[in-house]
Design an enzyme around this catalytic site. Structure first.
Site, mmCIF file in Angstrom:
data_model
loop_
_atom_site.group_PDB
_atom_site.id
_atom_site.type_symbol
_atom_site.label_atom_id
_atom_site.label_comp_id
_atom_site.label_asym_id
_atom_site.label_seq_id
_atom_site.Cartn_x
_atom_site.Cartn_y
_atom_site.Cartn_z
ATOM 1 N N VAL A 1 0.861 -1.184 0.000
ATOM 2 C CA VAL A 1 0.000 0.000 0.000
ATOM 3 C C VAL A 1 0.897 1.234 0.000
ATOM 4 O O VAL A 1 1.712 1.415 0.897
ATOM 5 C CB VAL A 1 -0.924 0.008 1.230
ATOM 6 N N HIS B 1 -11.592 -43.199 19.364
ATOM 7 C CA HIS B 1 -12.267 -43.164 18.057
ATOM 8 C C HIS B 1 -13.763 -43.012 18.291
ATOM 9 O O HIS B 1 -14.335 -43.659 19.162
ATOM 10 C CB HIS B 1 -11.984 -44.451 17.290
#
Length: 406
Positions: free
Chosen positions: A178, A385
Site C-alpha cells: 500500500v 475413536h
C-alpha cells in the site's frame, strides 16, 4: 455463515437467518468484562495490590504512577517486572484515523458489518479479523507485501490455508504494498502497487492495518535508567529475564520472541519463581502458535523450510482430515496434520495442523516435544475413536510410512 451454508447438509433447515450485530457485540463485551473481573478477583484472592495508572521507573526500586485524575504516587519495591505488552505497528502510508482506517482493536468494535473490508497484512491478526468479518457477510480483500500469507508458518500449511480462505470468498493480493490511503466520506481509498510495478486503487468501507505489533516501551523511563534495548525497542534480558539494571526484569511482548499471550504467561511464572529463589525456565522450542481462522492453523517447533535451512535431516508424515471419520461426520474435512521428525533419532521437531479445533489438538504435540518424544511415541499411543486427534496419530504413523487409513 454456518447456519446459512452448512447446516443444510446435516438435514437442519434454517430459514430467514439474520445477524443481530448489536447483540453479538454486547455479548462479546460481557465475556471480556467477565474475564477481566476474574483477574481482579484473583488479585484480591492472592493479596495482590492493584494500582491503576501510568507507571514510569524513576530508579531500579521506585515506580512513579500517574492516575487518570492526574494525581501521582511513588511505589517502592525490591524488584520490578516490566510487562507492558505491545501496540499495533503503524504504516506511514496508511495512518490510523480511528474511524475508517483502523487497527485490530477497532476491528473488534465495528458498528456495522462492512460491505467491503480491506485488510492490510496477511499475518495472524489480519487473517483472523478478515475471516470473522467475511463470515459475517463482508467482501474481504487482503493485501500482503510478501508472496505468501502467514510467513512464519510451514509453507505447505500456509498454501493450504490460502486455498481454504479463498474458497470461503476472501480475495488475496500478494506481493503487493500500500503506497497511500485516505478516507473520503464513508469510504477508504487505498493505492497499491505490485512487485512488478502495477498500480491500482482499491475502495472499501473500512481498512484494517495489521502489519504487526511493536513493544510498548516509550515513556517507561527505560532510557533514563540505562536499560538496554535493541533497535526495535525490545528490552534486552539475560537468561533469567533480568535487564541490564539489577532488580529490573522484563517479559512478554517487551522482549524477544513471539508476541503471544501464552509465551508471556510462561515467562511471567518463570520470572516470578526465579525472583523467589526457585528454578524457572521456558522452553522456547515448544511454544505453540495458532491462527484462529476456520479452519485453524496451529504449529509448534520447526517448519520444513527451517529444517532445510539448518541442514537437519528429517522425515515427514502427513494425514488429511478428509480421511478422518470424525472430520467427515462434522463436514469439516478441510486441512491436514504434518509431523516432522529427526531422521536419525525420530525426535519430533515440528508439528503443523490445519483443520477444525487445531488449537486444541496442538497441545498433544507440545507435550511430546517437552519430553523430547519421538513420532513413534505418538504412533504407539492409543487415541479415542472417532476423534479429530486420530489424524495426529496417523500423521505420526506416516512418518515411518505406516499410516493405516490412507
Amino acid at each position: 455463515e454456518h447456519a446459512k451454508h452448512k447446516l443444510g447438509q446435516h438435514g437442519v433447515i434454517a430459514a430467514d437467518i439474520k445477524l443481530d450485530l448489536t447483540t453479538m457485540m454486547k455479548r462479546k463485551d460481557k465475556v471480556v468484562e467477565g474475564n477481566n473481573s476474574g483477574i481482579a478477583f484473583l488479585f484480591k484472592k492472592n493479596k495482590v495490590t492493584w494500582v491503576q495508572g501510568f507507571g514510569k521507573l524513576t530508579s531500579a526500586t521506585t515506580v512513579e504512577v500517574k492516575s487518570a485524575d492526574g494525581t501521582t504516587q511513588t511505589l517502592t519495591t525490591k524488584n520490578v517486572i516490566l510487562a507492558t505488552g505491545s501496540v499495533p505497528a503503524q504504516l506511514p502510508t496508511a495512518p490510523y484515523d480511528g474511524k475508517r482506517i483502523i487497527d485490530s482493536t477497532g476491528a473488534l468494535s465495528l458498528p456495522e458489518v462492512p460491505k467491503t473490508l480491506l485488510v492490510l497484512g496477511g499475518g495472524a491478526i489480519g487473517l483472523e479479523m478478515g475471516s470473522v468479518w467475511s463470515r459475517l457477510g463482508s467482501k474481504v480483500t487482503v493485501v500482503e507485501f510478501m508472496d505468501r500469507i502467514v510467513p512464519f508458518s510451514d509453507k505447505q500449511m500456509g498454501t493450504q490455508l490460502l486455498r481454504s480462505l479463498t474458497k470461503q470468498g476472501l480475495e488475496f493480493k500478494l506481493s503487493t504494498k500500500v503506497t497511500g490511503a485516505k478516507t473520503e466520506g464513508k469510504k477508504v481509498i487505498a493505492e497499491v502497487e505490485t512487485a512488478d510495478g502495477k498500480k491500482e486503487k482499491l475502495e472499501a468501507d473500512y481498512m484494517l492495518v495489521s502489519i504487526g505489533r511493536k513493544p510498548y516501551s516509550e515513556g517507561l523511563g527505560l532510557k533514563e535508567l540505562g536499560i538496554a534495548q535493541d533497535k526495535q525497542g525490545r528490552v534486552d534480558i539475560d537468561g533469567h529475564f533480568q535487564t541490564s539494571v539489577k532488580g529490573v526484569y522484563a517479559i512478554g511482548d517487551l522482549v524477544k520472541g513471539p508476541m503471544l499471550a501464552h509465551k508471556a504467561e510462561d515467562e511471567g511464572m518463570a520470572c516470578a519463581e526465579i525472583i523467589a529463589g526457585k528454578a524457572g525456565h521456558v522452553n522456547y522450542d515448544a511454544i505453540p502458535n495458532v491462527v484462529y481462522t476456520w479452519p485453524e492453523l496451529a504449529t509448534v517447533g520447526l517448519s520444513e523450510e527451517e529444517l532445510q535451512a539448518k541442514g537437519i535431516a528429517y522425515n515427514a508424515g502427513s494425514f488429511p482430515f478428509l480421511a478422518n471419520g470424525r472430520a467427515k461426520a462434522m463436514a469439516e474435512a478441510d486441512g491436514l496434520v504434518k509431523i516432522l521428525a529427526d531422521a536419525k533419532t525420530d525426535r519430533v521437531l515440528g508439528v503443523h495442523i490445519l483443520g477444525p479445533r487445531a488449537s486444541d489438538m496442538i497441545a498433544e504435540a507440545v507435550m511430546v516435544m517437552e519430553f523430547h518424544g519421538a513420532a513413534e511415541d505418538i504412533a504407539l499411543s492409543c487415541h479415542p475413536h472417532p476423534t479429530l486427534t486420530e489424524a495426529v496419530r496417523e500423521a505420526a504413523l506416516a512418518v515411518a510410512k505406516r499410516a493405516i487409513h490412507i
